[in-house]
Enzyme design. Sequence first.
Site, short mmCIF file in Angstrom:
data_model
loop_
_atom_site.label_atom_id
_atom_site.label_comp_id
_atom_site.label_asym_id
_atom_site.label_seq_id
_atom_site.Cartn_x
_atom_site.Cartn_y
_atom_site.Cartn_z
N ASP A 186 29.75 -83.86 -20.30
CA ASP A 186 29.75 -85.32 -20.45
C ASP A 186 31.00 -86.03 -19.96
OD1 ASP A 186 27.26 -85.83 -21.35
OD2 ASP A 186 27.83 -86.54 -23.31
N ASP A 408 22.18 -82.53 -32.61
CA ASP A 408 22.96 -83.34 -31.67
C ASP A 408 23.84 -84.36 -32.39
OD1 ASP A 408 21.94 -82.23 -29.27
OD2 ASP A 408 20.12 -83.40 -29.53
#
Length: 669
Positions: A186, A408
Amino acid sequence: MSHPVLRRLRTAAAATLLGATGLLPNIGAATPAHAAPAPAAGIHVTNPFAGATGYLNPDFATEVKAQATADGGALGALETQVAANPTAVWMDHIGAIAGDATHLGLQAHLDHALAQQQQSGAPVVFQVVIYDLPGRDCAAIASNGELPATAAGLTTYQTQYVDPIAAVLANPKYAGLRVAAIIEPDSLPNAVTNQSKPTCATATPYYETGIEYALNKLHAIPNVYNYLDIGHAGWLGWSTNMVPAGKEYAKVAQATTAGFASIDGFISDTANTTPLTEPFLTDPELTVGGQPLKSANFYQYNPAFDEYHYDTAMYSTLVSNGFPSTIGMLVDTSRNGWGGPARPTALNSSPTTVDAYVAANRVDRKPFRGDWCNVNGAGIGARPQSQPYGAGSPIIAFLWVKPPGESDGDYPDATHPHGDPHCDPNGTQTDGNGNTYPTDSMPDGNVPAGQWFPAQFRQLVQNAYPAFGSTGGGTGPTAPGALTVTGTTSSSVSLGWTASTDPAGVTGYTVYRNGAKVATVTGTSYTDSGLSPATAYQYTVTAQDAAGNVSPASAAVTATTATSGGGSSSGCSATYAVANDWGSGFTANVTVTNTGTAATKSWTVTWSWAGNQQITNSWNATTAQSGSAVTATSQSYNGALAPNATTSFGFQATSAGGNTAPSLTCTAS
């Protein structure tokens, strides 16, 4: 049309229980008889996953087995099989390096991996996720890290995080292991698409400098292989994102001491759910109701529908920006299977609008491609394996980087004040174009990032594609290889494939046409009859063993039956485009299109240079040059093209005194 800024967070995947390690199956296909022996310590191979076994994280194995015991019955038997697959070890905070009472530290994991290698006699790949940048996950909340995006945070990252990790990995006793470092999920994708967010604009210089530092430290260790995260198809698939992404990754690579050599490859779909392929949506330019499929609201003019096409396109982009053609592309398949009852099993050609056509035929069942947190309906994907598309493909392995079943992130409520709204099952998010969508997060719990999420694990197992076998006890056969179309007529297609050599033995094969089972056979060939003339059909094959285990599916091939009068024809065209020209050299991409009415088995593109250009390397085709004449032939995995389907190859070449584009000739058989 403006494109949305899609982004996806990865979460720390630290396991929470201890347990005994066990041997893993080979993560590639069965090692052929001519395979070279395991390289000695210190030798850096091109594909570390080939001929190797993956490390089984004992923390994760214990989580899985505890859940399987709790669920019991048929579901528990399926869940048990998950533990027999390698997963990555996440260094998601400084404390993870040493470990704690319920988490193995890095050195302890490496000791387990070393014991596994000594027992098996084959190389072991140890996957470690480097994930603690200053200002981590700048565009969201669920996985924000412990270090601020400041000069002091960067110093801490370098001296208290990267340096200790490098010191452990450099211990000579681990020199015989192959360490695959998945570096900072990310991070750089946010540097490409989210600079309008102040937190990302502030964090980006620290991302670039921190990754440069990590690459320098880790590349200096000969048995460490560095792979940078490249987001996924739904994030950087637009050319307006992919082109600047190639430049961003080249910028970071060129800042390192070893330059491009410091990076062994790239990984996509980390902790995400974008499918490997969309079997019924193979052409983004296909027109329905006067509009191309890529214009559907779900894709928003992004032509990368799946990870296979995204990775091959990104590979060409990266090579065109200076990376060597030897870089390897990896895909995290831990949660992108999309099986279960909602998965389409055959092409539905009846819808007359692109939105309806895409909705009826896509296997990715998310309401919005930007949904990322504990996505409802997802399933475990292809099992870890190397060279899933053959040795000639730039995609060198499937991995499970995100351990299936670990959350998550949580969402805000009375007991989770710092949760992420994107994880709220009752929440919404926007695509940047004014459209609002549900988050599609599971409603069965509010579980912080990295912690075990029982409901999610059950769903992932139940929706796995390929499905897990009905019984445990074996690791199962390897996928059939070299699936080919050996002939077509107006009403039949003949298939052939290479038999599995898995020592567990194969009792049969199942043939799938357009995702639906059509036959079970005991040999390595099958003729599919009673088909419609002039129709394209896609096939895959799986192998089964006596224990009921099922292999991953083979690579798909497409066959088009001839017309009833035998009037089908083969033909192709090729277009040429220079991607990058720096005067003394250049890279170019060639797109091959099947212009005939029958599927091709192979294709050849030829041309002659007007100048003194010389090809130095190529990808996705076998090239040969004699004087100014060049011949490029298809590989085993991209020679078969349905009518109107396309594929591409590329090359790097030297030039001097001009670089006029040649005229291309394409022939197909």
